[in-house]
Design an enzyme around this catalytic site. Structure first.
Site, PDB file in Angstrom:
ATOM      1  N   ASN A 178      47.025  19.728 -10.224  1.00 24.26           N
ATOM      2  CA  ASN A 178      45.800  18.924 -10.221  1.00 24.26           C
ATOM      3  C   ASN A 178      46.054  17.454 -10.539  1.00 24.26           C
ATOM      4  O   ASN A 178      45.491  16.569  -9.906  1.00 24.26           O
ATOM      5  CB  ASN A 178      44.800  19.516 -11.211  1.00 24.26           C
ATOM      6  CG  ASN A 178      44.319  20.870 -10.730  1.00 24.26           C
ATOM      7  OD1 ASN A 178      44.030  21.042  -9.554  1.00 24.26           O
ATOM      8  ND2 ASN A 178      44.264  21.828 -11.630  1.00 24.26           N
ATOM      9  N   LYS A 181      41.096  21.226 -33.108  1.00 24.85           N
ATOM     10  CA  LYS A 181      41.582  22.206 -32.145  1.00 24.85           C
ATOM     11  C   LYS A 181      41.221  23.585 -32.670  1.00 24.85           C
ATOM     12  O   LYS A 181      41.019  23.757 -33.876  1.00 24.85           O
ATOM     13  CB  LYS A 181      43.109  22.096 -32.024  1.00 24.85           C
ATOM     14  CG  LYS A 181      43.669  22.631 -30.745  1.00 24.85           C
ATOM     15  CD  LYS A 181      43.741  21.574 -29.653  1.00 24.85           C
ATOM     16  CE  LYS A 181      44.192  22.155 -28.342  1.00 24.85           C
ATOM     17  NZ  LYS A 181      44.338  21.153 -27.293  1.00 24.85           N
ATOM     18  N   GLY A 197      55.894  18.111 -10.294  1.00 26.59           N
ATOM     19  CA  GLY A 197      54.618  18.821 -10.441  1.00 26.59           C
ATOM     20  C   GLY A 197      53.557  18.250  -9.525  1.00 26.59           C
ATOM     21  O   GLY A 197      53.216  17.060  -9.623  1.00 26.59           O
TER      22      GLY A 197
HETATM   23  P1  NAD Z   1      48.497  22.357 -12.912  1.00 26.16           P
HETATM   24  O1  NAD Z   1      48.743  23.714 -13.444  1.00 26.16           O
HETATM   25  O2  NAD Z   1      47.388  22.126 -11.963  1.00 26.16           O
HETATM   26  O3  NAD Z   1      49.834  21.800 -12.222  1.00 26.16           O
HETATM   27  C1  NAD Z   1      51.100  21.976 -12.724  1.00 26.16           C
HETATM   28  C2  NAD Z   1      52.037  22.051 -11.525  1.00 26.16           C
HETATM   29  O4  NAD Z   1      53.376  22.078 -12.003  1.00 26.16           O
HETATM   30  C3  NAD Z   1      51.837  23.308 -10.676  1.00 26.16           C
HETATM   31  O5  NAD Z   1      51.717  22.934  -9.315  1.00 26.16           O
HETATM   32  C4  NAD Z   1      53.104  24.118 -10.935  1.00 26.16           C
HETATM   33  O6  NAD Z   1      53.509  24.902  -9.832  1.00 26.16           O
HETATM   34  C5  NAD Z   1      54.105  23.008 -11.213  1.00 26.16           C
HETATM   35  N1  NAD Z   1      55.294  23.413 -11.955  1.00 26.16           N
HETATM   36  C6  NAD Z   1      55.396  24.336 -12.950  1.00 26.16           C
HETATM   37  N2  NAD Z   1      56.685  24.425 -13.362  1.00 26.16           N
HETATM   38  C7  NAD Z   1      57.385  23.533 -12.642  1.00 26.16           C
HETATM   39  C8  NAD Z   1      58.738  23.134 -12.620  1.00 26.16           C
HETATM   40  N3  NAD Z   1      59.648  23.690 -13.404  1.00 26.16           N
HETATM   41  N4  NAD Z   1      59.123  22.172 -11.757  1.00 26.16           N
HETATM   42  C9  NAD Z   1      58.226  21.613 -10.926  1.00 26.16           C
HETATM   43  N5  NAD Z   1      56.916  21.938 -10.898  1.00 26.16           N
HETATM   44  C10 NAD Z   1      56.512  22.893 -11.745  1.00 26.16           C
HETATM   45  O7  NAD Z   1      48.348  21.441 -14.199  1.00 26.16           O
HETATM   46  P2  NAD Z   1      47.711  19.971 -14.259  1.00 26.16           P
HETATM   47  O8  NAD Z   1      46.276  20.092 -14.644  1.00 26.16           O
HETATM   48  O9  NAD Z   1      48.082  19.196 -13.060  1.00 26.16           O
HETATM   49  O10 NAD Z   1      48.459  19.378 -15.544  1.00 26.16           O
HETATM   50  C11 NAD Z   1      49.808  18.948 -15.449  1.00 26.16           C
HETATM   51  C12 NAD Z   1      50.286  18.519 -16.838  1.00 26.16           C
HETATM   52  O11 NAD Z   1      49.443  17.490 -17.342  1.00 26.16           O
HETATM   53  C13 NAD Z   1      50.233  19.637 -17.884  1.00 26.16           C
HETATM   54  O12 NAD Z   1      51.323  19.457 -18.759  1.00 26.16           O
HETATM   55  C14 NAD Z   1      48.935  19.389 -18.611  1.00 26.16           C
HETATM   56  O13 NAD Z   1      48.962  19.878 -19.931  1.00 26.16           O
HETATM   57  C15 NAD Z   1      48.886  17.876 -18.592  1.00 26.16           C
HETATM   58  N6  NAD Z   1      47.537  17.326 -18.704  1.00 26.16           N
HETATM   59  C16 NAD Z   1      46.591  17.638 -17.761  1.00 26.16           C
HETATM   60  C17 NAD Z   1      45.314  17.095 -17.886  1.00 26.16           C
HETATM   61  C18 NAD Z   1      44.253  17.392 -16.851  1.00 26.16           C
HETATM   62  O14 NAD Z   1      43.209  16.729 -16.866  1.00 26.16           O
HETATM   63  N7  NAD Z   1      44.460  18.337 -15.959  1.00 26.16           N
HETATM   64  C19 NAD Z   1      45.000  16.231 -18.947  1.00 26.16           C
HETATM   65  C20 NAD Z   1      45.993  15.898 -19.876  1.00 26.16           C
HETATM   66  C21 NAD Z   1      47.261  16.456 -19.735  1.00 26.16           C
END
Ligand code: NAD
Length: 357
Positions: free
Chosen positions: A183, A81, A180
């Protein structure tokens, strides 16, 4: 604590590189935790850390986490990292290009990617100086948005967990609470809806809730009440540390499985979930689809291959649950053992092979 002591304390890291360039305003730390399985891959975070110690602790912890995630996903990757200490307005072409040159100097021992505070655009500058970067734009042979693959992996992990908890991997008429709708969350909703699950969803973004409600007819609740939903599965896909002292007693589910990183506020919450009869699918095992996606990018990206490999998250989750049951340990601990066992075994083979020549 001194730097060498910190390296030991946070998990016996192989190498930590401090990068400084005053002309570009760069102060960065690259941590390589373990390269037994392959080059250390992990994102580059840009954050305004209060102190250098805080930045060092963060990069050491995050890089160790990457070793475990890659090992449990069956990838030939180690854990690394990087953190750049700074605010968003300090971003510039020269900063990322200088950083790219530091990565290049490691000759492939560390491979970077996007993370909190950095974007595909920043990766393009790094790419001008080194090929050891993933997550560049599809136009440069990159894999693009990893979220659909992450969501597919979470869905597979959830199937395996449902099989272990309910005796069937079918989601038909199962009540699933999704926190949530970003994405990962929105793609997960699609998979679960296709299987006939009854979905209750939430997001702090009302527009996202309305869109999902219109498209799939899901029930929508306020962000705070998602913990109280009477459901079979609770799926966190927004924030970390959502399983904590305040929420754990409110959960009415039998399974916790979602894409968020670091769902347990502390390890003891993983133990407590088990004691409450809730089966926890370890986050880094089920959300490895994004990492699998960039791994496939390194080999020449083919989306179908990424999805096929992410399908293996079903078997990995199943194995972790079996270890937990056989050894009478919480699932988060079983995941660590699963990962450590692979590093140990493959490490032995490599040593034996090279020692034998
Ligand atoms: P994102 O930012 O697209 O979506 C997160 C969503 O959560 C948003 O719509 C936001 O409005 C909502 N949110 C924030 N606070 C909230 C709350 N208190 N209550 C309800 N909703 C809330 O992020 P993502 O890419 O969808 O990732 C989601 C999680 O998965 C993150 O923790 C990320 O680290 C993890 N993750 C993502 C990936 C990936 O490929 N995108 C891979 C591994 C892990």
């Amino acid at each position: 604590m001194g730097v060498f002591e910190s390296m030991l304390h946070e998990g016996s890291h192989e190498q930590v590189v401090f990068c400084r360039n005053d002309a570009a305003g760069l102060k960065a730390i690259i941590a390589i935790h373990d390269t037994t399985l392959g080059p250390a891959l992990g994102g580059c975070r840009m954050w305004h850390y209060e102190t250098e110690e805080e930045a060092l602790t963060d990069v050491l912890r995050l890089s160790r986490g990457m070793t475990y995630k890659a090992a449990a996903a069956g990838l030939n990757l180690g854990g690394g990292k990087a953190v750049i200490i700074g605010k968003r307005d300090q971003k510039s072409e020269e900063l990322f290009r200088v950083f790219g040159r530091f990565i290049e100097s490691l000759n492939g021992r560390y491979i970077t990617a996007e993370d909190v505070g950095t974007s595909v655009h920043d990766m393009e500058y790094i790419f001008m100086e080194t090929k050891y970067v993933t997550g560049v734009a599809p136009a440069h042979g990159g894999s693009g948005d990893p979220s659909p693959v992450t969501a597919f992996g979470v869905y597979q992990g959830m199937r395996a967990t449902a099989k272990a908890a309910f005796g069937s991997e079918s989601f038909k008429d199962k009540r699933i609470a999704i926190q949530g709708l970003g994405n990962v969350g929105k793609n997960l909703v699609r998979h679960l809806h296709e299987e006939g699950a009854k979905l209750t969803v939430t997001d702090i973004d009302e527009k996202r809730c309305n869109r999902i409600k219109e498209e799939y007819g899901c029930e929508v609740v306020t962000p705070d009440s998602i913990y109280d939903v009477d459901c079979d599965i609770f799926s966190p896909n927004a924030l970390g540390a959502v399983i904590n002292d305040d929420t754990i007693g409110r959960l009415k589910c039998k399974v916790v499985c979602g894409g968020s990183n670091n769902q347990l506020k502390e390890d003891r919450h993983g133990k407590e979930l088990g004691e409450r009869g809730i089966l926890y699918a370890p986050d880094y095992v089920v959300n490895a689809g994004g990492l699998i996606n960039v791994y496939v990018e390194m080999e020449g990206y083919v989306r179908d291959r990424a999805l096929r490999m992410a399908g293996g998250i079903y078997q990995n989750t199943e194995r972790v649950i079996n270890i937990s049951r056989e050894q009478g340990i919480p699932t988060y601990e079983a995941a660590d053992r699963f990962a450590e066992e692979r590093i140990e075994k493959i490490g032995q083979i490599k040593k034996g092979f090279f020692g034998g020549i």
